[in-house]
Design a protein around this motif. Structure first.
Motif, PDB file in Angstrom:
ATOM      1  N   TYR A  46       0.606  -1.083  -0.080  1.00 22.73           N
ATOM      2  CA  TYR A  46       0.112  -0.025   0.041  1.00 22.73           C
ATOM      3  C   TYR A  46       0.867   1.127   0.040  1.00 22.73           C
ATOM      4  O   TYR A  46       0.473   2.159  -0.811  1.00 22.73           O
ATOM      5  N   TYR A  47       2.090   1.224   0.797  1.00 23.41           N
ATOM      6  CA  TYR A  47       2.740   2.327   0.777  1.00 23.41           C
ATOM      7  C   TYR A  47       3.286   2.558  -0.558  1.00 23.41           C
ATOM      8  O   TYR A  47       3.740   3.681  -0.816  1.00 23.41           O
ATOM      9  N   GLY A  48       3.559   1.479  -1.162  1.00 20.11           N
ATOM     10  CA  GLY A  48       4.362   1.574  -2.469  1.00 20.11           C
ATOM     11  C   GLY A  48       3.427   2.466  -3.766  1.00 20.11           C
ATOM     12  O   GLY A  48       3.883   3.109  -4.328  1.00 20.11           O
ATOM     13  N   VAL A  49       2.150   1.825  -3.198  1.00 19.31           N
ATOM     14  CA  VAL A  49       1.110   2.723  -4.274  1.00 19.31           C
ATOM     15  C   VAL A  49       1.085   4.189  -3.969  1.00 19.31           C
ATOM     16  O   VAL A  49       0.941   4.993  -4.943  1.00 19.31           O
ATOM     17  N   MET A  50       1.246   4.455  -2.727  1.00 16.80           N
ATOM     18  CA  MET A  50       1.113   5.972  -2.221  1.00 16.80           C
ATOM     19  C   MET A  50       2.539   6.569  -2.885  1.00 16.80           C
ATOM     20  O   MET A  50       2.160   7.736  -3.579  1.00 16.80           O
ATOM     21  N   LYS A  51       3.618   6.185  -2.706  1.00 14.12           N
ATOM     22  CA  LYS A  51       4.717   6.682  -3.147  1.00 14.12           C
ATOM     23  C   LYS A  51       4.511   6.981  -4.964  1.00 14.12           C
ATOM     24  O   LYS A  51       4.790   7.973  -5.426  1.00 14.12           O
ATOM     25  N   GLU A  52       4.094   5.954  -5.570  1.00 10.24           N
ATOM     26  CA  GLU A  52       3.983   5.962  -6.889  1.00 10.24           C
ATOM     27  C   GLU A  52       2.895   6.885  -7.464  1.00 10.24           C
ATOM     28  O   GLU A  52       2.961   7.701  -8.393  1.00 10.24           O
ATOM     29  N   ALA A  53       1.761   7.045  -6.551  1.00 11.06           N
ATOM     30  CA  ALA A  53       0.821   8.143  -6.860  1.00 11.06           C
ATOM     31  C   ALA A  53       1.242   9.581  -6.664  1.00 11.06           C
ATOM     32  O   ALA A  53       1.123  10.328  -7.416  1.00 11.06           O
TER      33      ALA A  53
END
Length: 306
Positions: A46-53
């Motif tokens: 989930y944190y990876g998705v946040m950073k990518e966003a």
């Protein structure tokens, strides 16, 4: 979970000499029957998705399908690079990143609802900017997400995180409180200080209505995410400085429920009040409806060559 209130959560942390994140991770594993390692791995994704966003919001095309929003994060980023901000770098960066993620949401990109899609920019804005500033590794920020999750759990079960139920105070307000409390813990504050940060943050959001123009999660939602990130940082700094919430955070959450329940329906995500019903809001709504009708008509027109 072993806790229903933030005060209970803080007391567990004190007695067991644990952080909020540790308590939340352990309780979630106990509640779900899933190993802590697997739960942590999922949160890391989930944190990876946040950073990518954040990255996508600053480098990609964030023009929304409605055409109402897009590109503001880039504008603020460019302005920030010129060194002209009144806020200063850290707060301006958190604001920029929060705008970026919210614009990715509006343009149908991939985000994590934290706690909702309408408030998805605040926690990533605060977390990713802080990671860059303090040079924290991902593991530290992932732990912070468990802390934020514990705070959100209490708010959701004692008030609401739904704009349709409690207004924008329930969405953006909850995200600000979650980010503020987590930021305190990430910076080494105590669980009690984190709880104070939640109270300080939520008090500043009481009564915030949900009034999306044309019923879209764009205006004023995106801007509120950007400003919400700044509020979260301010509340965390106050708490770390020793400022307490005179009204306990759990009581503030109770007021959120009271205020949200008393809020008129037109101010709870229906688009029938607030900014959505200003002259400009009504004009934009009318234009979008006309555009949709035109596109629908064109799509149903038979091919003349056939």
């Amino acid at each position: 979970m072993r806790f229903e209130t933030l005060e209970q959560l803080a007391e567990i942390c004190r007695k067991e000499n644990k952080t909020i994140a540790e308590v939340m991770l352990e309780d979630q594993a106990q509640e779900t029957g899933v190993e802590t390692e697997e739960i942590f791995r999922q949160m890391a994704e989930y944190y990876g998705v946040m950073k990518e966003a954040v990255r996508q919001g600053l480098t990609g095309n964030t023009k929304s399908r409605s055409g109402l929003t897009g590109g503001d994060a880039k504008r603020v980023s460019d302005y920030m690079q010129r060194g002209e901000t009144s806020l200063g770098g850290p707060a301006a960066e958190a604001m920029t990143y929060a705008l970026a993620v919210s614009e990715v949401n509006a343009s149908m990109g991939r985000i994590i609802a934290t706690p909702t899609a309408g408030s998805c920019g605040i926690i990533p804005g605060v977390f990713v900017s802080a990671q860059e500033r303090f040079d924290w590794d991902d593991e530290h920020l992932i732990k912070g997400l468990f802390c934020a999750g514990a705070i959100g759990y209490v708010i959701a079960n004692n008030a609401s995180i739904s704009g349709a139920e409690g207004g924008c105070q329930a969405e953006v307000g909850s995200a600000i409180g979650m980010a503020a409390g987590a930021m305190v813990e990430l910076r080494g504050g105590t669980a009690q200080q984190a709880v104070h940060a939640v109270g300080l943050a939520l008090k500043n959001c009481l009564g915030l209505i949900c009034d999306p123009v044309a019923g879209l999660v764009e205006i004023p939602c995106i801007i509120r995410n950007g400003l919400g990130a700044v509020t979260a940082l301010a509340a965390s700094d106050m708490a770390l400085a020793g400022v307490g919430s005179v009204i306990p955070a759990d009581e503030v959450i109770g007021v959120m429920l009271e205020v949200g329940s008393a809020m008129p329906t037109k101010h709870r995500e229906t688009g029938k009040g607030g900014l959505a019903q200003t002259p400009t809001g009504r004009k934009l709504t009318k234009e979008l409806i006309e555009q949709r009708r035109k596109k629908a008509k064109e799509s149903n027109t038979p091919d003349k060559e056939n």
